[in-house]
Write a protein that holds these residues in place. Structure first.
Motif, PDB file in Angstrom:
ATOM      1  N   LEU A  19       2.956  10.451 -17.496  1.00 48.64           N
ATOM      2  CA  LEU A  19       1.917  11.198 -18.187  1.00 48.64           C
ATOM      3  C   LEU A  19       1.388  10.438 -19.398  1.00 48.64           C
ATOM      4  O   LEU A  19       0.186  10.457 -19.672  1.00 48.64           O
ATOM      5  CB  LEU A  19       2.440  12.572 -18.612  1.00 48.64           C
ATOM      6  CG  LEU A  19       2.682  13.560 -17.484  1.00 48.64           C
ATOM      7  CD1 LEU A  19       3.388  14.802 -17.991  1.00 48.64           C
ATOM      8  CD2 LEU A  19       1.375  13.916 -16.815  1.00 48.64           C
ATOM      9  N   MET A  20       2.274   9.760 -20.113  1.00 54.85           N
ATOM     10  CA  MET A  20       1.840   8.986 -21.271  1.00 54.85           C
ATOM     11  C   MET A  20       0.950   7.823 -20.837  1.00 54.85           C
ATOM     12  O   MET A  20      -0.089   7.555 -21.451  1.00 54.85           O
ATOM     13  CB  MET A  20       3.047   8.461 -22.048  1.00 54.85           C
ATOM     14  CG  MET A  20       2.668   7.779 -23.335  1.00 54.85           C
ATOM     15  SD  MET A  20       4.070   7.372 -24.367  1.00 54.85           S
ATOM     16  CE  MET A  20       4.994   6.330 -23.289  1.00 54.85           C
ATOM     17  N   MET A  21       1.304   7.145 -19.754  1.00 52.89           N
ATOM     18  CA  MET A  21       0.474   6.045 -19.257  1.00 52.89           C
ATOM     19  C   MET A  21      -0.867   6.565 -18.738  1.00 52.89           C
ATOM     20  O   MET A  21      -1.902   5.927 -18.925  1.00 52.89           O
ATOM     21  CB  MET A  21       1.206   5.278 -18.152  1.00 52.89           C
ATOM     22  CG  MET A  21       2.322   4.401 -18.653  1.00 52.89           C
ATOM     23  SD  MET A  21       1.742   3.103 -19.735  1.00 52.89           S
ATOM     24  CE  MET A  21       2.757   3.391 -21.160  1.00 52.89           C
ATOM     25  N   ALA A  22      -0.873   7.745 -18.112  1.00 50.28           N
ATOM     26  CA  ALA A  22      -2.126   8.333 -17.636  1.00 50.28           C
ATOM     27  C   ALA A  22      -3.036   8.666 -18.811  1.00 50.28           C
ATOM     28  O   ALA A  22      -4.248   8.409 -18.763  1.00 50.28           O
ATOM     29  CB  ALA A  22      -1.841   9.584 -16.806  1.00 50.28           C
ATOM     30  N   ILE A  34      -8.494   0.550 -27.126  1.00 49.43           N
ATOM     31  CA  ILE A  34      -7.643   1.406 -27.946  1.00 49.43           C
ATOM     32  C   ILE A  34      -6.657   0.542 -28.707  1.00 49.43           C
ATOM     33  O   ILE A  34      -6.325  -0.570 -28.289  1.00 49.43           O
ATOM     34  CB  ILE A  34      -6.893   2.472 -27.111  1.00 49.43           C
ATOM     35  CG1 ILE A  34      -6.042   1.828 -26.023  1.00 49.43           C
ATOM     36  CG2 ILE A  34      -7.841   3.483 -26.528  1.00 49.43           C
ATOM     37  CD1 ILE A  34      -5.141   2.817 -25.297  1.00 49.43           C
ATOM     38  N   VAL A  35      -6.171   1.075 -29.833  1.00 51.06           N
ATOM     39  CA  VAL A  35      -5.146   0.407 -30.629  1.00 51.06           C
ATOM     40  C   VAL A  35      -3.859   1.185 -30.439  1.00 51.06           C
ATOM     41  O   VAL A  35      -3.818   2.400 -30.659  1.00 51.06           O
ATOM     42  CB  VAL A  35      -5.542   0.346 -32.118  1.00 51.06           C
ATOM     43  CG1 VAL A  35      -4.413  -0.251 -32.941  1.00 51.06           C
ATOM     44  CG2 VAL A  35      -6.812  -0.456 -32.292  1.00 51.06           C
ATOM     45  N   ALA A  41       0.942  -1.291 -24.935  1.00 51.08           N
ATOM     46  CA  ALA A  41      -0.208  -2.016 -24.391  1.00 51.08           C
ATOM     47  C   ALA A  41       0.214  -2.882 -23.204  1.00 51.08           C
ATOM     48  O   ALA A  41      -0.476  -2.939 -22.189  1.00 51.08           O
ATOM     49  CB  ALA A  41      -0.851  -2.879 -25.474  1.00 51.08           C
ATOM     50  N   LYS A  42       1.361  -3.540 -23.316  1.00 49.19           N
ATOM     51  CA  LYS A  42       1.848  -4.371 -22.222  1.00 49.19           C
ATOM     52  C   LYS A  42       2.246  -3.534 -21.016  1.00 49.19           C
ATOM     53  O   LYS A  42       2.108  -3.972 -19.877  1.00 49.19           O
ATOM     54  CB  LYS A  42       3.030  -5.223 -22.690  1.00 49.19           C
ATOM     55  CG  LYS A  42       2.618  -6.359 -23.598  1.00 49.19           C
ATOM     56  CD  LYS A  42       3.813  -7.185 -24.009  1.00 49.19           C
ATOM     57  CE  LYS A  42       3.383  -8.354 -24.888  1.00 49.19           C
ATOM     58  NZ  LYS A  42       4.542  -9.177 -25.281  1.00 49.19           N
ATOM     59  N   ARG A 119      -4.398  -4.336 -29.694  1.00 52.11           N
ATOM     60  CA  ARG A 119      -5.622  -3.688 -29.217  1.00 52.11           C
ATOM     61  C   ARG A 119      -5.786  -4.091 -27.761  1.00 52.11           C
ATOM     62  O   ARG A 119      -5.833  -5.288 -27.450  1.00 52.11           O
ATOM     63  CB  ARG A 119      -6.807  -4.158 -30.045  1.00 52.11           C
ATOM     64  CG  ARG A 119      -8.150  -3.662 -29.548  1.00 52.11           C
ATOM     65  CD  ARG A 119      -9.253  -4.299 -30.403  1.00 52.11           C
ATOM     66  NE  ARG A 119     -10.540  -4.113 -29.789  1.00 52.11           N
ATOM     67  CZ  ARG A 119     -11.434  -3.214 -30.180  1.00 52.11           C
ATOM     68  NH1 ARG A 119     -11.140  -2.423 -31.204  1.00 52.11           N
ATOM     69  NH2 ARG A 119     -12.584  -3.111 -29.573  1.00 52.11           N
ATOM     70  N   ILE A 120      -5.847  -3.109 -26.885  1.00 49.53           N
ATOM     71  CA  ILE A 120      -6.085  -3.395 -25.476  1.00 49.53           C
ATOM     72  C   ILE A 120      -7.501  -2.952 -25.168  1.00 49.53           C
ATOM     73  O   ILE A 120      -7.924  -1.861 -25.539  1.00 49.53           O
ATOM     74  CB  ILE A 120      -5.048  -2.720 -24.548  1.00 49.53           C
ATOM     75  CG1 ILE A 120      -5.286  -3.104 -23.106  1.00 49.53           C
ATOM     76  CG2 ILE A 120      -4.980  -1.237 -24.747  1.00 49.53           C
ATOM     77  CD1 ILE A 120      -4.155  -2.764 -22.159  1.00 49.53           C
ATOM     78  N   GLU A 121      -8.264  -3.825 -24.520  1.00 50.49           N
ATOM     79  CA  GLU A 121      -9.669  -3.545 -24.255  1.00 50.49           C
ATOM     80  C   GLU A 121     -10.047  -4.034 -22.883  1.00 50.49           C
ATOM     81  O   GLU A 121      -9.388  -4.909 -22.315  1.00 50.49           O
ATOM     82  CB  GLU A 121     -10.556  -4.201 -25.324  1.00 50.49           C
ATOM     83  CG  GLU A 121     -10.392  -5.688 -25.417  1.00 50.49           C
ATOM     84  CD  GLU A 121     -11.115  -6.286 -26.609  1.00 50.49           C
ATOM     85  OE1 GLU A 121     -11.426  -7.490 -26.543  1.00 50.49           O
ATOM     86  OE2 GLU A 121     -11.380  -5.571 -27.579  1.00 50.49           O
TER      87      GLU A 121
END
Length: 123
Positions: A19-22, A34-35, A41-42, A119-121
């Protein structure tokens, strides 16, 4: 000795992890960047890239697997708006690209607890 885990759990069971990854993936597709912590992020990168790949496969209108791909994405994200945005806005940008849809930029540490931030974008 307990069975080794395949990945980090981030303080919860497998259902909480999913659920957290979703939620992170839906936020990534909504804002396109998102930051979050570097570890999250990985962990999010393969999830987001697999969802984008499913959305790319669903682009073919005549494909019999189109409905299946749409339902898999909807079932994972649980958000119709983000599924619609992923299918109609995000995936068409990557039709010519074979993977590598996200970028992780390291931002240093968070002042409160010294957690490594990133930061993943979408590329």
């Amino acid at each position: 000795m307990p069975t080794p885990r395949k990945s980090k759990r981030f303080g919860g069971d497998a259902a909480h992890q999913r659920l957290m990854m979703a939620n992170l993936a839906a936020s990534l597709f909504a804002a396109e960047a998102i930051v979050t912590t570097e570890a999250k992020a990985k962990a999010l990168r393969p999830v987001a890239e697999k969802l984008i790949t499913k959305a790319k496969k669903a682009q073919d209108e005549g494909s019999p697997a189109r409905v299946h791909q749409l339902r898999q994405i909807q079932g994972y994200l649980g958000d119709r708006e983000m599924t619609h945005k992923l299918i109609n806005e995000v995936a068409p940008r990557y039709l010519e690209r074979n993977g590598g849809y996200t970028r992780i930029l390291k931002l240093g540490t968070r002042p409160g607890d010294r957690a490594d931030m990133a930061r993943i974008e979408l590329v």
